[in-house]
Each structure stands twice: as structure tokens, then as C-alpha cells.
Write a protein that holds these residues in place. Structure first.
Motif, PDB file in Angstrom:
ATOM      1  N   TYR A 681      72.910  51.837  42.889  1.00  0.00           N
ATOM      2  CA  TYR A 681      72.475  52.848  41.920  1.00  0.00           C
ATOM      3  C   TYR A 681      71.129  53.413  42.356  1.00  0.00           C
ATOM      4  N   GLY A 682      70.610  54.394  41.618  1.00  0.00           N
ATOM      5  CA  GLY A 682      69.327  55.033  41.893  1.00  0.00           C
ATOM      6  C   GLY A 682      69.442  56.541  41.834  1.00  0.00           C
ATOM      7  N   SER A 683      68.262  57.214  41.853  1.00  0.00           N
ATOM      8  CA  SER A 683      68.256  58.671  41.691  1.00  0.00           C
ATOM      9  C   SER A 683      68.920  59.390  42.857  1.00  0.00           C
ATOM     10  N   GLN A 684      68.956  58.748  44.041  1.00  0.00           N
ATOM     11  CA  GLN A 684      69.582  59.384  45.200  1.00  0.00           C
ATOM     12  C   GLN A 684      70.996  58.854  45.471  1.00  0.00           C
ATOM     13  N   TYR A 685      71.437  57.912  44.635  1.00  0.00           N
ATOM     14  CA  TYR A 685      72.764  57.325  44.836  1.00  0.00           C
ATOM     15  C   TYR A 685      73.840  58.381  44.576  1.00  0.00           C
ATOM     16  N   GLY A 686      74.706  58.572  45.562  1.00  0.00           N
ATOM     17  CA  GLY A 686      75.789  59.545  45.443  1.00  0.00           C
ATOM     18  C   GLY A 686      75.343  60.983  45.564  1.00  0.00           C
ATOM     19  N   MET A 687      74.157  61.199  46.134  1.00  0.00           N
ATOM     20  CA  MET A 687      73.671  62.566  46.295  1.00  0.00           C
ATOM     21  C   MET A 687      73.995  63.078  47.702  1.00  0.00           C
ATOM     22  N   GLY A 688      73.156  64.034  48.182  1.00  0.00           N
ATOM     23  CA  GLY A 688      73.490  64.739  49.411  1.00  0.00           C
ATOM     24  C   GLY A 688      73.676  63.847  50.627  1.00  0.00           C
ATOM     25  N   GLY A 689      72.800  62.836  50.766  1.00  0.00           N
ATOM     26  CA  GLY A 689      72.926  61.957  51.925  1.00  0.00           C
ATOM     27  C   GLY A 689      74.240  61.203  51.953  1.00  0.00           C
ATOM     28  N   MET A 690      74.859  61.084  50.785  1.00  0.00           N
ATOM     29  CA  MET A 690      76.136  60.384  50.688  1.00  0.00           C
ATOM     30  C   MET A 690      77.298  61.355  50.493  1.00  0.00           C
ATOM     31  N   ASN A 691      77.026  62.647  50.819  1.00  0.00           N
ATOM     32  CA  ASN A 691      78.059  63.675  50.645  1.00  0.00           C
ATOM     33  C   ASN A 691      78.556  63.736  49.205  1.00  0.00           C
ATOM     34  N   TYR A 692      77.643  63.428  48.270  1.00  0.00           N
ATOM     35  CA  TYR A 692      77.948  63.465  46.837  1.00  0.00           C
ATOM     36  C   TYR A 692      79.172  62.617  46.482  1.00  0.00           C
ATOM     37  N   ASN A 693      79.234  61.456  47.144  1.00  0.00           N
ATOM     38  CA  ASN A 693      80.382  60.555  46.951  1.00  0.00           C
ATOM     39  C   ASN A 693      79.865  59.126  46.766  1.00  0.00           C
ATOM     40  N   LYS A 694      79.925  58.586  45.539  1.00  0.00           N
ATOM     41  CA  LYS A 694      79.425  57.241  45.279  1.00  0.00           C
ATOM     42  C   LYS A 694      80.293  56.157  45.923  1.00  0.00           C
TER      43      LYS A 694
END
Length: 707
Positions: A681-694
């Protein structure tokens, strides 16, 4: 066996008298029958002892008289009574019998000098010396000669002093309980049919019952069967062998390894004892005696140095095997040039001399026990006492293929091979997609009765041990015999439970959990699992972590199948050790902390927020995820694997990874943009660096265990 015991008791009471030095001697008037029909080195039962010396199959019973020149105190064998068994042909010689061996289907009863002395003393109060009032009187009485016998009125037992020396430690109990009652403690069954001392006490081991002492005597309801033992503060039941030459042992005696073979994923086989885990070329499959087994291909070695160090006469391997998955000339188990090999019509022992000495192989799935024996026979190159049992029954052995074995090959090696041997690399002997289940090895020979108990329990070896420990399996769930529950999986393990599966626990109220009782010391409770590819359901800021809310807490999810699951134990059971397991990894992660519920251990108040934004520069994401880049392709410069942590709340996990792509000093080095694992989890979790995929960094099922 009843006829043999009756004959032995008759011989004790009628045939022997006391010699001038106290030793038992046979009367010279007995008529011996030697030659045809008698065991080698012995005779038929002397006519002067009985009127009908026949066994249950109509054969004349054999008689072996132990030479008086071999006298070695009151433990010395006196005589042996033998039956040739169903085949009505003696295969056991007198020398074999007195060496503790029994060949073929022969039956043997050994009587010692102490047995004779005890029988002669029963019912007498002054047959040898006046009786003593108290057991403690043995401390002060001075024997007048070696072999003095005394009856103790307190315990109603007969004791012998073989050396004629003063002191209670020199007196040995040699009798069973004499009628008329006793203030001494004896063996008695409880309401569950399990044996303990008559005062409710429990010995530390099977040997503890045999040895007795301090007012306790091995009398009463004795023999093979289930006994309570208490070796380390928690009583549990075991099957005790109390009658053979190795009387007083359990299935744990000389157990080298036990591999349940029930791992739902990966290519490892974990040993119950924790010392012989090994990797093998296998895939999980439907088990034979347990839900999961292994389909094995090729030769798979496991180190067992204890066998070479002990150099026992015999080694036993027990396994459930699917005969339909083995073809001729394959080796289910092998040492260096000594193995078990299949033939077109059977399975047996091979020593590299193009021979197979064994038994007919049944079709289908069966329980096999192979007893290797390194000792040569006195009359051939065959082993002295090799055995094969199929479904609990000892099989007659014959030469299935080839000629005489090569005796020098019967040497233990420090490696046991599943699916081959060490003699050469010829793959024709290796197995291919062969199904194994529930494999165990001992550095001794199991007895016929032990093998029978193993098979007839109709359970895995671990399940049999759990049942013997006093637990009952009802509708697939283990619990106490009265339906009660222990506090945790670890409590069950300490009380003797050895099978993985569902258990009823009661830390504050009763409920069902899944226990791992065989890996990493056992006692592990499955408190959570996270489904492969799903990084959202159990992410670290949900109510499952903060409130301990249960999820899919039913039998359908209390297992090792993929899926999301949160047990009631997460919020109610205390633990101090944690284990993280991934379905795509052979190794596990461990973490120890102060005792609390898992909910407290993984709470925000117990979380570590790292001030260094980098993690560990140069660290590779190398467990469960295994990558050097973010999901969007950016190279990772630093990463951390941790227990309940965040990197400045940008990215973290309850147990997993957080990574950074920025170089130190770039001004963005506090931004961790990719994380994964259990409860990421976190504010950057599942964001751009992860291709918006949790789910990008959730490649496999994760299992959280607590103990």
C-alpha cells in the motif's frame, strides 16, 4: 502365538529346576527329537514337557535350549519355543532366535532366566528368603548370594539381585502383579483405552513404563499398544512396542526422516524432523493416503549421513506408491549400488548383479515397507533378513530375476535416491512421473506389528501419530477426544499432532484453522493468504489489517489453494513467530517479535517508517517478485524487503517490497513508486510506476503463518 505362550509357560513351570548355583537346569530325563522337522540347531519340544506340542497349523513346535556356558546373569535366554507358521517349514534357526531374528512367517517366544525365576517365585512368601514389608527395605537388606530373590509385600512384586550387592539400585523387578492387591502403582487403561500408571501418573517414555521404579512396576494391563507419555511437560499418546527384542520403542525411535509429500506447490519435500528438506523434480498431484502427493521424475538425491554414521544392521523405508506409474527396471529407492527395483512381475532388492529378489507387485496404489539388511546370510549371498510388506502383510520373497546377489554392494551410503541409485547415471533406471506419498525412513527394522499398525490406521503416518497422541478427526477436523480444543496449532504440535490440516482451536472461543504440523518445526497457523494477481483486496490499509475483519473464513478457503482469506486467528490468537510463504518460491521468510495477536504485530502503531528514502542501494528485488525494473520499465536503483514498513508512506507493505528508481541526490530520492507483497500500500502504490495496476507485483499466492 497362543499355543507358543502356553507351551512356554508349561516349560517354565514343569521342565526346569534350580541348579546348585541357582541357575535353572533341564532334567536329564527329557527325550529330544532332532532332525527332520526341527529348527536348525534345535529340536522339537521334548516329550516330557507336554502331551501335544502342536501349533495352530498342526506342526510340531520347535525347541531351542540356550547353552549354560553362555550364562550372563538373569537376562540370559533360557530357551525358545518356535512355530514354523503357515508354510509349516522352519526358516529361523536357534542361533537366529537367540540373536533376535525371525525369518519368514515363523513365530518365536524367548524365555529368560528371570522369567523362570519370577514364575517360580509367584505365590511364595518365603520360597527363597523371607519377604520384605516395604519397597524401601531393599535399600538396607544385604543379599546372602548372587541371584537372591525377595517378595515385597508393599507392592506384591518379586525382585532379584543378580550381583548379590546391597543397595536398591541392584534389585530388579522380575514379576507381574500377584493377586491380592497392591499399594504399588501398575499399568492401567483409562476410559479412552490408553495406558498410564494406575495413580494417573504418566511416564516420560515407553522405556519409563518398562523400567518402573520408586513404587511403579510394569505390571497389570501391559503389552504393545497406546500409552500416554510426557517427555517434556505436555502429555501425548504413542504406540509402544513393549514385547519384541527392542521393547520400549515408539515410531519415533530411530526415525531418520518423514516426508509427507503434501506440499501444494514448489518442488521441495519438507521433513517432519526439519533436517532433511530437499529439492526434487516433481509436481503436486492427488495423493494416495493424503490429499496431496508428488509425481516424481528422474533421480533425486537426499543426504542422510545418519545412516552411515550409525551403520545399523537394517534400514526401513515406508511409502505409499502407485504401481501404475512404475514400469519394469525402475528404482523407487536406491543407495549407491543397492536399491529397490521393479520387475515385470514384482518388486525387490537389487545389488547391481542383474538380479531382483522380492515379491509379486500388486496393481493399483498400495502401502510398501522395504527392510534393507546389510548382513549376509550364513548359507548364501542373500541378506539375513530382508523384508517386503505390502498393505501391512509380510510377503514371501523369491528370486524374480537373475541369480545370486552381490553381497559387497550391501553398504549404506550417505545419500538416498528417490527414483534411481548412485551406481551409475543410466537413466533407464530412473522413474518418470511416478507417484509417491508419505515416505519415512528408520535406521532400524520395523516389527511386523508396527507395520500392521502403520497400514491398518488407514491414515498418513502423520495422521496415525496424531490419532495416537489422543486426538480425534471428525468431519475432517482434528480436536480433543471429547470435542474440546487446544489454544493453537502449536499447542497441538507440542501435544503430539503431526498431520497438516484443519484443527479446532480455542484461544478465547472455539473455531477452525488450518495447521502446518510438519514444516519448520510444525505448529504454524494459517492466518491469511493473498490471491495471486490481486493487490487490491488485502492491500495494507484495509479493514482486514486494521480491524482484523475475517474474509472467507470457511473450510473451502482454509487450505493452500489460491484465494483471499483472513482467519479469525489473525485478531484473537497470540503469536511471536511469523512465516511468509509464496507459491512460486521454495524458501520462506521468517520474523520473530514479542508476543501479541497478528493484528497488533501488523498494526500502524507497530509499523516502521524508514527515514532513509532509498532502501538499500543496489539491492535486487529477488524473492517472490524477482525483477530489476519497475512494471513500467524504469530501472530500480534501491529496494527494501521488510516486515510491516513504509518508505515515507510513499510505498510499503505489511510484509514485502518497496523500490525506488531515482538516483541519490536527484531531489526525488524520497519517492518510492513501486511496491508489492503481502498487504502492499501507499500513495504511489498502483500508480504510474506500476502501470496503474496494483496486481503488477503480485505474481503468486502469499501465505501468512503465525506461531
Amino acid at each position: 502365538m497362543r499355543a507358543i505362550n502356553l507351551m512356554a509357560d508349561t516349560a517354565i513351570s514343569l521342565g526346569y529346576s534350580e541348579g546348585f548355583d541357582g541357575r535353572p537346569t533341564l532334567p536329564g530325563s527329557l527325550v529330544y527329537t532332532v532332525g527332520t522337522g526341527a529348527p536348525a540347531g534345535g529340536t522339537l519340544v521334548p516329550a516330557g514337557l507336554v502331551t501335544n506340542g502342536k501349533d495352530g497349523w498342526g506342526s510340531s513346535l520347535g525347541f531351542c535350549n540356550y547353552s549354560s556356558s553362555n550364562w550372563n546373569g538373569w537376562s540370559t535366554p533360557l530357551f525358545a519355543i518356535l512355530s514354523p507358521g503357515t508354510d509349516q517349514a522352519y526358516q529361523t534357526s536357534c542361533n537366529d532366535a537367540f540373536s533376535g531374528l525371525r525369518n519368514g512367517d515363523d513365530l518365536v517366544r524367548i524365555v529368560t532366566a528371570a522369567d523362570w525365576r519370577a514364575s517360580a517365585a509367584k505365590g511364595k512368601t518365603d520360597g527363597y528368603k523371607p519377604p520384605l514389608n516395604l519397597l524401601s527395605d531393599l535399600n538396607t537388606v544385604t543379599p546372602s548370594s548372587k541371584g537372591e530373590v525377595r517378595l515385597v509385600l508393599e507392592t506384591k512384586e518379586v525382585y532379584i539381585n543378580p550381583l548379590g550387592l546391597p543397595g536398591s539400585g541392584n534389585w530388579q523387578l522380575i514379576s507381574g502383579a500377584i493377586s491380592g492387591g497392591s499399594s504399588g502403582k501398575f499399568v492401567k487403561r483409562d476410559g479412552r483405552g490408553m495406558r498410564k500408571w494406575s495413580d494417573g501418573g504418566i511416564a516420560a517414555s515407553c522405556q519409563g513404563y518398562l523400567q518402573g521404579g520408586s513404587g511403579y512396576a510394569y505390571t497389570g494391563d501391559i503389552g504393545d499398544g497406546l500409552y500416554w507419555i510426557n517427555p517434556a511437560g505436555t502429555p501425548y499418546g504413542v504406540y509402544c512396542d513393549m514385547t519384541t527384542e527392542m521393547g520400549g520403542h515408539t515410531f519415533y525411535t530411530d526415525l531418520v526422516a518423514y516426508w509427507p509429500m503434501d506440499e501444494a506447490f514448489g518442488n521441495y519435500a519438507y521433513d517432519l524432523l526439519g533436517t532433511h528438506d530437499f529439492s526434487l523434480n516433481s509436481t503436486p498431484t492427488t495423493g494416495i493416503i493424503s490429499p496431496i502427493g508428488k509425481q516424481i521424475t528422474g533421480r533425486n538425491p537426499v543426504s542422510i549421513p545418519e545412516i552411515v554414521a550409525a551403520n545399523p544392521n537394517q534400514v526401513t523405508i515406508s511409502a505409499w506408491l502407485d504401481n501404475g506409474t512404475f514400469t519394469a527396471a525402475q528404482m523407487p529407492f536406491g543407495f549407491y549400488q543397492w536399491d529397490v527395483e521393479t520387475a515385470s512381475n514384482g518388486v525387490g532388492f537389487n545389488t547391481g548383479n542383474s538380479e531382483i529378489y522380492g515379491a509379486t507387485r500388486s496393481t493399483g496404489r498400495h502401502h510398501y515397507v522395504f527392510v534393507f539388511d546389510r548382513r549376509p546370510s550364513t548359507v548364501s549371498n542373500f541378506a539375513m533378513d530382508e523384508r517386503i510388506y505390502i498393505d501391512g502383510v509380510r510377503q514371501p520373497l523369491a528370486l524374480l530375476y537373475g541369480t545370486q546377489p552381490y553381497a559387497p554392494s550391501r553398504v549404506w551410503s550417505s545419500v538416498l535416491n528417490f527414483g534411481g541409485w548412485g551406481g551409475n547415471d543410466d537413466t533407464q533406471y530412473w522413474v518418470s512421473n511416478s507417484i509417491y506419498d508419505d515416505v519415512a525412513i528408520w535406521k532400524r527394522a520395523l516389527t511386523d506389528s508396527e507395520v500392521s499398525v502403520l497400514y491398518n490406521s488407514r491414515m498418513s503416518f502423520g495422521g496415525m501419530l496424531t490419532k495416537q497422541a489422543g486426538f480425534v478427526k471428525t468431519s475432517g477436523v482434528w480436536a480433543g477426544y471429547d470435542g474440546g480444543a487446544l489454544a493453537s496449532c502449536q499447542a497441538y504440535q507440542l501435544a503430539g499432532a503431526r498431520e497438516n490440516g484443519l484443527y479446532l482451536i480455542n484461544p478465547s472461543a472455539p473455531y477452525t484453522v488450518f495447521c502446518d504440523q510438519t514444516t519448520d518445526g510444525g505448529g504454524w497457523t494459517l492466518v491469511m493468504k493473498q490471491a495471486a494477481g490481486d493487490g487490491a483486496t488485502l492491500q495494507g490499509d484495509t479493514v482486514y489489517w486494521s480491524m482484523g475483519t475475517t474474509l472467507n473464513d470457511t473450510a473451502a478457503y482454509q487450505n493452500l489453494n489460491d484465494g483471499n482469506f483472513v482467519s479469525r486467528a489473525f485478531a484473537t490468537m497470540t503469536a511471536s513467530a511469523y512465516r511468509l510463504q509464496a507459491s512460486n518460491e521454495a524458501t520462506r521468510q521468517f520474523y520473530n517479535r514479542s508476543s501479541s495477536t497478528p493484528q497488533v504485530a501488523f498494526s500502524d502503531s507497530a509499523r516502521t517508517s524508514y527515514a532513509d528514502p532509498y532502501g538499500f542501494p543496489g539491492t535486487v528485488v529477488n524473492w517472490f517478485i524477482r525483477t530489476t525494473t519497475y512494471p513500467n520499465g524504469q530501472a530500480i536503483t534501491a529496494a527494501r524487503f521488510g516486515f510491516n514498513f513504509t518508505e515515507n508512506l510513499m510505498c510499503g507493505a505489511r510484509w514485502g517490497w518497496a523500490a525506488n528508481q531515482d538516483l541519490q541526490g536527484s531531489g526525488n530520492d524520497a519517492t518510492h513508486d513501486s511496491c508489492g507483497g503481502l498487504g502492499a500500500y501507499g500513495s504511489q502504490y498502483g500508480m504510474g510506476g506500476m502501470n496503474y495496476n496494483k496486481g503488477a507485483w503480485q505474481p503468486a499466492t502469499l501465505y501468512l503463518w503465525a506461531r
